[in-house]
Design an enzyme around this catalytic site. Sequence first.
Site, PDB file in Angstrom:
ATOM      1  N   LYS A   1      48.731 -23.664  19.177  1.00 16.03           N
ATOM      2  CA  LYS A   1      47.717 -23.012  18.358  1.00 16.03           C
ATOM      3  C   LYS A   1      47.873 -21.499  18.448  1.00 16.03           C
ATOM      4  O   LYS A   1      48.151 -20.964  19.519  1.00 16.03           O
ATOM      5  CB  LYS A   1      46.306 -23.407  18.804  1.00 16.03           C
ATOM      6  CG  LYS A   1      45.895 -24.826  18.423  1.00 16.03           C
ATOM      7  CD  LYS A   1      46.450 -25.885  19.337  1.00 16.03           C
ATOM      8  CE  LYS A   1      45.908 -25.770  20.739  1.00 16.03           C
ATOM      9  NZ  LYS A   1      46.419 -26.855  21.626  1.00 16.03           N
TER      10      LYS A   1
ATOM     11  N   GLU B   1      45.934 -21.058  31.626  1.00 12.89           N
ATOM     12  CA  GLU B   1      45.323 -21.765  30.495  1.00 12.89           C
ATOM     13  C   GLU B   1      43.834 -22.041  30.680  1.00 12.89           C
ATOM     14  O   GLU B   1      43.069 -22.045  29.712  1.00 12.89           O
ATOM     15  CB  GLU B   1      46.065 -23.071  30.207  1.00 12.89           C
ATOM     16  CG  GLU B   1      46.026 -24.099  31.299  1.00 12.89           C
ATOM     17  CD  GLU B   1      46.759 -25.372  30.890  1.00 12.89           C
ATOM     18  OE1 GLU B   1      46.353 -25.994  29.885  1.00 12.89           O
ATOM     19  OE2 GLU B   1      47.738 -25.749  31.573  1.00 12.89           O
TER      20      GLU B   1
END
EC number: 2.7.1.33
Length: 276
Positions: free
Chosen positions: A15, A76
């Site tokens: 993304k 992340e």
Amino acid sequence: MESTIGIDAGGTLTKIAYLNEKKKLTFEKFYSNEQDKIIDWLKKQTSIKQICITGGKAKQLQQLLSDSYKIVELNEFEATLVGVRYILKEEKYDINNFVLTNIGTGTSIHYIYNDRYIRAGGTGVGGGTIMGLSKLLTNIDHFEDVIPLTKVGSRKGLDITVGDIYGGILSPIDNSLTASNFGKAATIESNYNNSDILATVQGLVGEVVTALSLQFAETKNIDHIIYIGSTLCNNIHLQNIISSYTKYQNKTPIFLRDGGNSGAIGALLYATNKKS
């Protein structure tokens, strides 16, 4: 004008979050194994000078991009939390403590206390499970094809419910609850089609993920569970399964509009703030 973008390189999807010419937050999405398409898109965006990369496949992508761009790395989970906090603010939520369930290829679950996060646990059951079982059972292997079929499918011919077991006898728990996912497939002749199989696969994944999230929430007496991840994108069937089960256990489910892009959003915000 030089610009920065955030990339969340996940196990299945990559993304990208960036500000367009009108300074509006915009997203792109690619399959993570289509690195050539990702690079081609980046080359067309001539103003990009800095990229903040996060996600499980960040290292692989970084090796391909480091000669052309300034690269910033971000854990992340930190990226996801920054992104989630941003979306919560944009959507006018005032929640500081919650369970965060991220349904990606697998599922990761965290406790969030203000700006602090603690990993609660996770499961290998997630979006990858949906696609893997969909491929094995129906030979359909694209998420975009799974979703519309799931909407018209029924789980009644494949799942065994509590009501199926107890019949007309009063049961100790709600008759509509699932007693065995896919249980009828092994015990009786049942009429079902690919749509029914796909709906039942999502039921399996949704219930496993929700049950685990509820256990973690109950352990810490937390009321809100925020569910994010690309697996939920346009997936009303899965959202309904998760929502109804969560509410049944007296917890509050929250689905964020751009939750699937939270990692990329967090990466973008982190790099932009660091730069400024």
